[in-house]
Scaffold this motif. Sequence first.
Motif, PDB file in Angstrom:
ATOM      1  N   THR A 126      12.691   3.871  -8.200  1.00 43.35           N
ATOM      2  CA  THR A 126      12.842   3.081  -6.972  1.00 43.35           C
ATOM      3  C   THR A 126      11.570   3.169  -6.139  1.00 43.35           C
ATOM      4  O   THR A 126      11.106   2.170  -5.583  1.00 43.35           O
ATOM      5  CB  THR A 126      14.046   3.586  -6.150  1.00 43.35           C
ATOM      6  N   LYS A 154       9.050   0.933  -7.732  1.00 37.69           N
ATOM      7  CA  LYS A 154       9.318  -0.472  -7.391  1.00 37.69           C
ATOM      8  C   LYS A 154       8.912  -0.765  -5.943  1.00 37.69           C
ATOM      9  O   LYS A 154       8.363  -1.832  -5.647  1.00 37.69           O
ATOM     10  CB  LYS A 154      10.801  -0.794  -7.601  1.00 37.69           C
ATOM     11  N   GLN A 155       9.162   0.184  -5.056  1.00 39.26           N
ATOM     12  CA  GLN A 155       8.804  -0.020  -3.647  1.00 39.26           C
ATOM     13  C   GLN A 155       7.293  -0.109  -3.468  1.00 39.26           C
ATOM     14  O   GLN A 155       6.799  -0.921  -2.661  1.00 39.26           O
ATOM     15  CB  GLN A 155       9.362   1.123  -2.797  1.00 39.26           C
ATOM     16  N   ASN A 174       6.365  -3.474  -4.324  1.00 42.30           N
ATOM     17  CA  ASN A 174       6.807  -4.364  -3.254  1.00 42.30           C
ATOM     18  C   ASN A 174       5.821  -4.361  -2.088  1.00 42.30           C
ATOM     19  O   ASN A 174       5.566  -5.392  -1.462  1.00 42.30           O
ATOM     20  CB  ASN A 174       8.196  -3.918  -2.778  1.00 42.30           C
ATOM     21  N   ASP A 192      15.109  -8.387  -2.615  1.00 45.00           N
ATOM     22  CA  ASP A 192      14.300  -7.194  -2.900  1.00 45.00           C
ATOM     23  C   ASP A 192      15.111  -5.912  -2.771  1.00 45.00           C
ATOM     24  O   ASP A 192      14.948  -4.973  -3.555  1.00 45.00           O
ATOM     25  CB  ASP A 192      13.088  -7.133  -1.963  1.00 45.00           C
ATOM     26  N   LYS A 193      16.011  -5.869  -1.771  1.00 45.39           N
ATOM     27  CA  LYS A 193      16.792  -4.646  -1.590  1.00 45.39           C
ATOM     28  C   LYS A 193      17.733  -4.425  -2.767  1.00 45.39           C
ATOM     29  O   LYS A 193      17.905  -3.296  -3.236  1.00 45.39           O
ATOM     30  CB  LYS A 193      17.585  -4.678  -0.285  1.00 45.39           C
ATOM     31  N   LEU A 196      15.743  -3.032  -5.518  1.00 46.14           N
ATOM     32  CA  LEU A 196      15.409  -1.637  -5.254  1.00 46.14           C
ATOM     33  C   LEU A 196      16.613  -0.722  -5.479  1.00 46.14           C
ATOM     34  O   LEU A 196      16.480   0.391  -5.988  1.00 46.14           O
ATOM     35  CB  LEU A 196      14.914  -1.458  -3.817  1.00 46.14           C
ATOM     36  N   THR A 248      13.967   3.601  -0.577  1.00 48.82           N
ATOM     37  CA  THR A 248      14.410   2.242  -0.261  1.00 48.82           C
ATOM     38  C   THR A 248      13.910   1.770   1.099  1.00 48.82           C
ATOM     39  O   THR A 248      14.088   0.606   1.446  1.00 48.82           O
ATOM     40  CB  THR A 248      15.946   2.158  -0.292  1.00 48.82           C
ATOM     41  N   LYS A 259      10.952   0.738   3.206  1.00 45.56           N
ATOM     42  CA  LYS A 259       9.584   0.267   3.005  1.00 45.56           C
ATOM     43  C   LYS A 259       8.612   0.921   3.977  1.00 45.56           C
ATOM     44  O   LYS A 259       7.508   1.345   3.597  1.00 45.56           O
ATOM     45  CB  LYS A 259       9.540  -1.256   3.167  1.00 45.56           C
TER      46      LYS A 259
END
Length: 418
Positions: A44, A47-48, A51, A192-193, A196, A391, A393
């Motif tokens: 996660t 991935k963040q 992002n 996006d959430k 995530l 999670t 940002k």
Amino acid sequence: MGSCICKGDEVNQQIERHMDVQNKTEQMVTKLLLLGSGESGKSTLFKQLQNIYMPSGIDLNGAEDDMGHPAIVATIRKTLLENMNKVISKAAELYHTDSEKYAHLFIDLNEASNSAAIEILTTYRDPSQTEFTSLAKETLKQIGDAVGLIWDLPAVKNAHKLRGKMFNLDDSADYFFDRAEIVWSSDYMPDDKDILMVRIRSIGVVQKRFTINKNMFEIYDAGGQRSERKKWMHHFGNVQAVIFVAALNHYCARLFEDETVNGMHESIRLFATICNEKHFEKTEMILFLNKNDLFRDRLSEGTTLRSCFHQTAGWDGEQWDKDTKDPTAEYEVMDYVPNATGASEDAAGAQEDSELFEQSYAHSVSFIQRQYSMVKENTAKLLYVHVTTATNKENVSKVFWDVQNMIIRKNLLRGGIV
């Protein structure tokens, strides 16, 4: 003949110049290795970072053909059903084990709506990804309604509260249970959430390059499950830093691969192996105490660290116990008891309750950090610790800014520049 030789020399020189540029570019790349036990939130975080720092946003494992929109929708739906069916089956299992003790987990199947909903959920327990994305609109609505109905049952909510204590469950399960109507709509498009939050288990090692404030970083995300760890070895060399991700809320969680093992026990054992690994003697070690939001939730429920750091939980290190604590140990045991003041309705009482929670939280985080630090054999080597929520940002952006500055300063020191 001479002309050919000159052209050949020119080509060789061009190749050498190109290779020299590449080598210099590679030397400017800071390599980071993301490690951690399963379900720590490591992927996660990965991935963040995409992002935040990649113009194209999140690229799931760099495999768009395998994890494009239809596939991620299927993965979210499949995972949601797996989690809901697990909660239902565990509720039934525990109730049948001791109907008096677990009376609060009883699901009345004589109620037609309950039995019909559960039948729908078990029917679609494990369809293929193609079926998940090609089901009729009416069928999708039926499944979404069934999930919503079952999730609203007090018995299912009660069973969900036993996650970690009695069985393993994805940390994001309730997030998707709450969004069942949206997830099962025919026009569902994950945001996006959602991407995530969905649990996609890392397989092998995935790498990405990020340009952050004109600095190039190459980050490796290595699978955290026990079966994946042997694949880390060839990435041990030539990395500037290891970021070890540990889930704070796993003090009261079960390991995915073995529900008899406490998740944080497993994480600390793995961290001990990693930070004392000879390949990392000159590598910066960074510890991310992740899932801080979920950790605060579990503490606010009154779940004590005794469920992890006590001899009754199989822990033989420092004890989270006022009665057996070594009086010379530099930590304080302070559990939070919800509404201990008995005056949560009163503003002053609520303020006192909040202050007690924050004190307990601070002592708990400090104690957990202490347990990870104590397994480090080289006491002279610094351990950089950050409390994170992957999670979030803003949180990840701030923490990674600190991390990259620390790494750059260390690189400059090594090079004698500062």
